[in-house]
Design a protein around this motif. Structure first.
Motif, PDB file in Angstrom:
ATOM      1  N   PRO A 257       0.798  -1.243   0.000  1.00  0.00           N
ATOM      2  CA  PRO A 257       0.000   0.000   0.000  1.00  0.00           C
ATOM      3  C   PRO A 257       0.824   1.283   0.000  1.00  0.00           C
ATOM      4  O   PRO A 257       0.325   2.332  -0.427  1.00  0.00           O
ATOM      5  CB  PRO A 257      -0.829  -0.116   1.291  1.00  0.00           C
ATOM      6  CG  PRO A 257      -0.909  -1.581   1.563  1.00  0.00           C
ATOM      7  CD  PRO A 257       0.404  -2.124   1.113  1.00  0.00           C
ATOM      8  N   ALA A 260       1.055   2.981  -3.453  1.00  0.00           N
ATOM      9  CA  ALA A 260      -0.188   3.268  -4.181  1.00  0.00           C
ATOM     10  C   ALA A 260      -0.096   4.595  -4.930  1.00  0.00           C
ATOM     11  O   ALA A 260      -0.479   4.701  -6.102  1.00  0.00           O
ATOM     12  CB  ALA A 260      -1.365   3.269  -3.211  1.00  0.00           C
ATOM     13  N   ARG A 261       0.399   5.635  -4.282  1.00  0.00           N
ATOM     14  CA  ARG A 261       0.460   6.958  -4.930  1.00  0.00           C
ATOM     15  C   ARG A 261       1.405   6.924  -6.130  1.00  0.00           C
ATOM     16  O   ARG A 261       1.106   7.507  -7.181  1.00  0.00           O
ATOM     17  CB  ARG A 261       0.922   8.006  -3.916  1.00  0.00           C
ATOM     18  CG  ARG A 261       1.013   9.409  -4.498  1.00  0.00           C
ATOM     19  CD  ARG A 261       1.415  10.431  -3.446  1.00  0.00           C
ATOM     20  NE  ARG A 261       1.615  11.754  -4.039  1.00  0.00           N
ATOM     21  CZ  ARG A 261       2.746  12.139  -4.606  1.00  0.00           C
ATOM     22  NH1 ARG A 261       3.790  11.307  -4.630  1.00  0.00           N
ATOM     23  NH2 ARG A 261       2.863  13.355  -5.127  1.00  0.00           N
ATOM     24  N   ASP A 264      -0.276   5.357  -9.029  1.00  0.00           N
ATOM     25  CA  ASP A 264      -1.229   6.281  -9.647  1.00  0.00           C
ATOM     26  C   ASP A 264      -0.508   7.262 -10.574  1.00  0.00           C
ATOM     27  O   ASP A 264      -1.003   7.586 -11.658  1.00  0.00           O
ATOM     28  CB  ASP A 264      -1.994   7.049  -8.573  1.00  0.00           C
ATOM     29  CG  ASP A 264      -3.005   6.184  -7.840  1.00  0.00           C
ATOM     30  OD1 ASP A 264      -3.396   5.141  -8.398  1.00  0.00           O
ATOM     31  OD2 ASP A 264      -3.392   6.540  -6.711  1.00  0.00           O
ATOM     32  N   HIS A 324      -5.145   3.262  -6.781  1.00  0.00           N
ATOM     33  CA  HIS A 324      -4.498   2.134  -6.103  1.00  0.00           C
ATOM     34  C   HIS A 324      -4.594   2.213  -4.586  1.00  0.00           C
ATOM     35  O   HIS A 324      -4.306   1.226  -3.910  1.00  0.00           O
ATOM     36  CB  HIS A 324      -3.027   2.045  -6.517  1.00  0.00           C
ATOM     37  CG  HIS A 324      -2.852   1.565  -7.925  1.00  0.00           C
ATOM     38  ND1 HIS A 324      -2.888   2.418  -9.016  1.00  0.00           N
ATOM     39  CD2 HIS A 324      -2.663   0.317  -8.432  1.00  0.00           C
ATOM     40  CE1 HIS A 324      -2.717   1.722 -10.117  1.00  0.00           C
ATOM     41  NE2 HIS A 324      -2.576   0.458  -9.804  1.00  0.00           N
ATOM     42  N   ARG A 325      -4.977   3.367  -4.066  1.00  0.00           N
ATOM     43  CA  ARG A 325      -5.132   3.467  -2.607  1.00  0.00           C
ATOM     44  C   ARG A 325      -6.195   2.494  -2.102  1.00  0.00           C
ATOM     45  O   ARG A 325      -6.066   1.927  -1.012  1.00  0.00           O
ATOM     46  CB  ARG A 325      -5.495   4.902  -2.236  1.00  0.00           C
ATOM     47  CG  ARG A 325      -5.561   5.144  -0.747  1.00  0.00           C
ATOM     48  CD  ARG A 325      -5.895   6.601  -0.447  1.00  0.00           C
ATOM     49  NE  ARG A 325      -6.005   6.833   0.979  1.00  0.00           N
ATOM     50  CZ  ARG A 325      -6.357   7.997   1.514  1.00  0.00           C
ATOM     51  NH1 ARG A 325      -6.600   9.035   0.721  1.00  0.00           N
ATOM     52  NH2 ARG A 325      -6.449   8.139   2.822  1.00  0.00           N
TER      53      ARG A 325
END
Length: 384
Positions: A257, A260-261, A264, A324-325
């Motif tokens: 996690p 995730a950013r 993106d 993706h978060r």
């Protein structure tokens, strides 16, 4: 005397007028308040609803899987035994019920949770890294590489680690395969996605040839064991296997996690991501290693289980968007749910026999894959 009535009349008129004007003002204010639009009812975000739904469905699936089977345990007894072991009340089952629940069912349920969440999360990461919704962990040879190690250990009769020999060999060769694919596809300090995929296809073909050689040299008993392992199953679930896969699964699921950013930003394209401060090459290396860790650990204890890493992330992307978060933890939840339900079906649909788990996931995943191909082709207006 004549002035007094005039004074009273003037006062009365002023008061009346004032009162009338005030009433008109209040009436206009009330009409304005009535005409103002009421605020819309507060809605929960779609990702919150999906997360809640997946979590509740997963809890229900785990309880059903723990109670259903050749030896049925009522749901209330399952909850009572769980509460009893957690020192929260409840009651202990009889000797047979306790043995079935804690030595057979619960290790299998927990292993399904770990394997399913690992495969689902690995699929979401692969699709993010490659920018392709059709990507899944097998693309770069992790599954086939792990299969070579397991099949080789069975065919050669290796037993240097006892019951851990096959999982250990599968895990080691899965990681080694990823490193080989990455080294072969790297050129000039960079790794192109197309080169990585093509190298993975070549390594998959070579791994298939090695598996064929091992099958050719194996005896009948070994061939049966190899075939059952390749079809995927959780029938050998025990607590030591759960503890063996637990560190790899927890490590991978905890690290994923945090990227995730960056995933993106990578979805905008490599060049925009670099301008926004993303080290694309390092991101790919780290996430491919995380995918290798998750997939190799899952394949090592459960055999080859296909389509979970492809189906789950894409369905969630269609339902909640490409962020993706939510997609990474949501895919872990969805993968766990799919595998728990699939394992329950595998051991109850054809009682007393048990269907291979990989066969069930392939039966349901293949039609979805064909539909996905047609949908993608239709949206893009054909393949270039």
């Amino acid at each position: 005397m004549t002035a007094l009535p005039g004074t009273d009349a003037g006062t009365s008129t002023g008061t009346g007028a004032g009162t009338s004007t005030g009433a008109g003002a209040h009436s206009g204010a009330d009409r304005g308040a009535d005409a103002a639009p009421s605020p819309p009812p507060r809605r929960f975000p779609r990702t919150t609803l999906l997360t809640t739904g997946l979590t509740l469905a997963l809890l229900a699936g785990c309880l059903l899987s723990a109670g259903l089977g050749a030896y049925r345990i009522p749901l209330g007894d399952v909850l009572g035994s769980l509460l009893h072991h957690l020192h929260l009340g409840g009651a202990e089952l009889d000797r047979v019920g306790e043995s079935v629940l804690w030595n057979v069912r619960l290790p299998r349920v927990v292993l399904a949770l770990l394997v399913g969440s690992s495969l689902g999360c690995a699929g979401a990461l692969m699709q993010g890294v490659f920018g392709n919704p059709l990507a899944e962990p097998g693309v770069i040879g992790i599954s086939s590489g792990a299969a070579v190690g397991a099949v080789g250990a069975i065919a050669l009769g290796l037993g240097f680690l006892g019951m851990w020999t096959v999982p250990a060999c599968a895990f080691a060769t899965g990681l080694l395969t990823v490193l080989i694919v990455y080294a072969l596809s790297r050129s000039g300090g960079r790794t192109e996605v197309v080169t990585l995929i093509l190298t993975g296809i070549a390594v998959n073909a070579f791994a298939g040839a090695l598996i064929g050689l091992f099958l050719f040299s194996a005896d009948n008993a070994q061939v049966s064991q190899i075939t059952f392992w390749q079809l995927g199953s959780l029938s050998g679930a025990v607590w030591p296997k759960v503890l063996a896969v637990l560190p790899c699964a927890v490590a991978g699921l905890a690290v994923a996690p945090f990227y995730a950013r960056k995933l993106d930003l990578l979805a905008l394209g490599e060049r925009p991501a670099r301008h926004l401060g993303v080290d694309v090459e390092r991101l790919r290396v780290v996430l491919i290693l995380v995918v290798a860790l998750l997939t190799a650990a899952a394949v090592a204890v459960a055999g080859v289980i296909t389509f979970v890493g492809l189906l789950v992330p894409h369905l969630l992307r269609m339902a909640a968007g490409p962020g993706h978060r939510f997609l990474i933890p949501g895919s872990a939840l969805g993968g766990a749910l799919v595998l728990v339900v699939a394992d329950l079906a595998a051991r109850t649909v054809a009682q007393p026999a048990e269907l291979p788990l990989g066969v069930l996931t392939a039966l349901f995943g293949s039609p979805f894959f064909f539909w996905l191909l047609r949908r993608t082709r239709r949206k893009q207006g054909g393949w270039a």
